[in-house]
Each structure stands twice: as structure tokens, then as C-alpha cells.
Write an enzyme that holds these catalytic residues in place. Sequence first.
Site, mmCIF file in Angstrom:
data_model
loop_
_atom_site.group_PDB
_atom_site.id
_atom_site.type_symbol
_atom_site.label_atom_id
_atom_site.label_comp_id
_atom_site.label_asym_id
_atom_site.label_seq_id
_atom_site.Cartn_x
_atom_site.Cartn_y
_atom_site.Cartn_z
ATOM 1 N N GLN A 244 0.889 -1.252 0.004
ATOM 2 C CA GLN A 244 0.004 -0.054 0.075
ATOM 3 C C GLN A 244 0.763 1.392 0.095
ATOM 4 O OE1 GLN A 244 -2.359 -1.048 3.374
ATOM 5 N NE2 GLN A 244 -0.402 -1.479 4.613
ATOM 6 N N HIS B 270 -8.619 2.402 19.435
ATOM 7 C CA HIS B 270 -7.836 1.352 20.188
ATOM 8 C C HIS B 270 -8.224 0.863 21.527
ATOM 9 C CE1 HIS B 270 -4.375 3.238 17.624
ATOM 10 N NE2 HIS B 270 -4.810 1.939 17.066
ATOM 11 N N ASP C 87 -8.015 -5.727 13.576
ATOM 12 C CA ASP C 87 -7.945 -4.370 13.354
ATOM 13 C C ASP C 87 -7.160 -4.021 11.822
ATOM 14 O OD1 ASP C 87 -7.155 -1.634 13.415
ATOM 15 O OD2 ASP C 87 -5.384 -1.875 14.932
ATOM 16 N N SER C 88 -8.352 -4.228 11.160
ATOM 17 C CA SER C 88 -7.871 -4.228 9.621
ATOM 18 C C SER C 88 -8.207 -2.921 8.992
ATOM 19 C CB SER C 88 -8.661 -5.247 8.839
ATOM 20 O OG SER C 88 -10.115 -4.957 8.918
ATOM 21 N N THR C 89 -7.555 -2.697 7.865
ATOM 22 C CA THR C 89 -7.875 -1.510 6.781
ATOM 23 C C THR C 89 -9.386 -1.814 6.464
ATOM 24 O OG1 THR C 89 -6.313 -2.859 5.481
ATOM 25 C CG2 THR C 89 -5.568 -0.687 6.135
ATOM 26 N N ASP D 264 0.036 -12.591 6.440
ATOM 27 C CA ASP D 264 -1.269 -12.495 6.332
ATOM 28 C C ASP D 264 -2.127 -12.920 7.160
ATOM 29 O OD1 ASP D 264 -3.900 -12.717 5.332
ATOM 30 O OD2 ASP D 264 -3.139 -12.908 3.212
ATOM 31 N N GLY D 265 -2.899 -12.213 7.942
ATOM 32 C CA GLY D 265 -3.888 -12.959 9.004
ATOM 33 C C GLY D 265 -4.741 -13.958 8.710
HETATM 34 N N1 AAT Z 1 -4.635 0.780 14.400
HETATM 35 C C1 AAT Z 1 -4.589 1.000 13.237
HETATM 36 C C2 AAT Z 1 -5.722 1.048 12.374
HETATM 37 C C3 AAT Z 1 -5.841 0.400 11.242
HETATM 38 S S1 AAT Z 1 -4.381 -0.146 10.423
HETATM 39 C C4 AAT Z 1 -4.880 -1.710 9.802
HETATM 40 C C5 AAT Z 1 -3.648 -2.782 9.430
HETATM 41 O O1 AAT Z 1 -4.210 -4.012 8.867
HETATM 42 C C6 AAT Z 1 -2.719 -2.034 8.154
HETATM 43 O O2 AAT Z 1 -1.451 -1.685 8.912
HETATM 44 C C7 AAT Z 1 -2.570 -3.142 7.054
HETATM 45 O O3 AAT Z 1 -1.140 -3.145 6.489
HETATM 46 C C8 AAT Z 1 -3.131 -4.403 7.736
HETATM 47 N N2 AAT Z 1 -3.745 -5.604 7.222
HETATM 48 C C9 AAT Z 1 -4.442 -5.331 6.010
HETATM 49 N N3 AAT Z 1 -4.922 -6.492 5.508
HETATM 50 C C10 AAT Z 1 -4.162 -7.751 6.397
HETATM 51 C C11 AAT Z 1 -4.114 -9.008 6.427
HETATM 52 N N4 AAT Z 1 -4.804 -9.684 5.409
HETATM 53 N N5 AAT Z 1 -3.461 -9.592 7.510
HETATM 54 C C12 AAT Z 1 -2.726 -8.834 8.474
HETATM 55 N N6 AAT Z 1 -2.856 -7.349 8.364
HETATM 56 C C13 AAT Z 1 -3.700 -6.755 7.426
HETATM 57 C C14 AAT Z 1 -7.074 0.242 10.553
HETATM 58 C C15 AAT Z 1 -7.946 1.362 10.593
HETATM 59 C C16 AAT Z 1 -9.240 1.012 10.015
HETATM 60 C C17 AAT Z 1 -10.454 2.288 9.887
HETATM 61 C C18 AAT Z 1 -9.876 3.399 8.900
HETATM 62 N N7 AAT Z 1 -10.780 4.225 8.668
#
Ligand code: AAT
Length: 279
Positions: free
Chosen positions: A33, A64, A157-159, A139-140
Site C-alpha cells: 500500500q 484502540h 484491526d484491519s484496513t 497475512d492474518g
Molecule cells: N490501528 C491502526 C488502524 C488500522 S491499520 C490496519 C492494518 O491492517 C494495516 O497496517 C494493514 O497493513 C493491515 N492489514 C491489512 N490486511 C491485512 C491482512 N490480510 N493480514 C494482516 N494485516 C492486514 C485500521 C483502521 C481502519 C479504519 C480506518 N478508517
Amino acid sequence: MDMELWYTEKQTPDHGITSKISRTLHHEQTDFQSMDVIETKTFGRMLILDGMVMTTDKDEFVYHEMLTHVGMSTHPNPKKVLVVGGGDGGVIREVLKHPSVEKAVLCEIDGRVIEVSREYFPAIAGALSDERVDIQVADGIQHIEAHKGEYDVILVDSTEPVGPAVGLFQKPFYQGIYEALKPDGIMVAQTESPWFNRELIAQVYQDISGIFPVARLYTASIPTYPSGLWSFTLGSKGKDPLDVEMSQLPELDTKYFQPDLFHALFKLPRFVEGLTQGE
Ligand code: AAT
């Protein structure tokens, strides 16, 4: 004349949030990303992934704390916890406030998020150096598949559901989480905005309530996330958060979460409650 610089996140094709910035601290394209760190006048430093605000100095505590403490306080004795995503370390920091925790695993797909957060957000990422923390850059989805029956609590806590995070909002992933949890295990996932992501919230709630005997939706106010109102979905194999005795909640050093809020959380505004009723 001073140059005025503004950052805008286009949260939907037709609506956004905008904030005046004093400087840009970091920009890079990682393997997964684009990542920026900017300094804003109102919310302090902001971590931005693919043009979307992930965390800010000023309001990170709400997200958090609220992703972490509701599930952690419902579980009677959380010892082993998994955080999927969350490379900034904010959820891990909150998890470690629970004295029962022996091991907190962070499974973040993008190692650069962890490194950049350590550099620019020490108050958030500092807890990642705690000896109870095990950092896995992976990867989660694969981690969940490989760890059956291991965890007391799993926090997602994902994007937003784009790119590598698409699968983190789908039913097979929640089924995998169910299997990765111990018999009384609890999961909580961030599930986006009740204003802008209604179909997604309704679908995730339906999926989680189809897998877990207990499903609950709750919200919190997060000014820098789309619409400012954010949702979280909890699934429990054991205890229902509605049965938690407030007096038994541990005393935690928090700024948003507090015992009196705990039960109020599950009383939803009608337009949000409808999302749990197939409306
Ligand atoms: N606390 C921080 C808030 C976040 S960060 C979400 C994280 O999820 C990112 O660092 C991203 O790299 C990670 N991520 C994405 N896909 C995966 C996956 N498949 N496995 C592991 N990690 C992953 C999220 C805020 C969301 C709300 C924003 N509007």
C-alpha cells in the site's frame, strides 16, 4: 504569504474530511500500500494508508480502547490474544493493560507499517517492544488457518475492505477465527461506518451471528474516521457481554472506555440497531 496545505480523504466518491497540515513527515509505497505520515494542526500526526486515515495522535485512543476492552473485559481470563492487522501497535498497547495477558501476538501483513509507526508514533507503537509481544509479519488469514484452538481473544484491526483486507470481512475468515479460538473465546472486529457501510455491517453481523452463539454490535465516536461514528462487531463462544457484572470489570487506565459505558454500548440508535435485524 504563508502557503496553506490541506489534506483531504475522499471517504466516499461524494464526501470527505479535510484537515490543515503543517508538514509531511514520510511517504513511501510499500509492497502492499501507499503510506504517508503527515502532521495536522488539529489531530497531530496522522498515519495514512492508501489515502485513508488509519490513526491520529489525538483520537487514536477511542478506536484502540474500544476495539480492545469490550471483548477483553467480557472474557473471564484472557491469557493469549491475537491482533490481526494493527501494525501501529495501538491495540497491543491496550491488550497489555489486562494483567491476565501472558502472550499477545500481532499478525500484520505489512512490516513497513510497524517500522514507520515505531519511528513516528512512539506513544502508540512503544508497547510492541514488550516481552509478552510476538510480532508476525504475515497475512492474518493464513495465521488463523495455522493456529486452531489457541487463542482466548482475537481482535481484527484491519484496513477497509480493499486490497489485502478484503478477505478479513468475509465469512470464511470468521469461521477460521471461530476455530482458532478456545472454547470460551471471543472475537471483535472493526466493522466500519453505520452511515457509509450499512450493507457490510449487516452482512458481517449476519455472518458472525451464524457462526458464534453470541453476536453483538456496538459503536464509538471517532472524529477522523468516515462519518465519525464507527462500529465494532463482537462474536463470543462463551460469555455474553450483556451478562458481564460491571463491578467485576478490571480498573483500566483509559480515556474513553469505562465500566458505566460498557452496558450502554449495546443500546443502539434505531438506524444502527436495524443493521442487526436484517433491515
Ligand atoms: N490501528 C491502526 C488502524 C488500522 S491499520 C490496519 C492494518 O491492517 C494495516 O497496517 C494493514 O497493513 C493491515 N492489514 C491489512 N490486511 C491485512 C491482512 N490480510 N493480514 C494482516 N494485516 C492486514 C485500521 C483502521 C481502519 C479504519 C480506518 N478508517
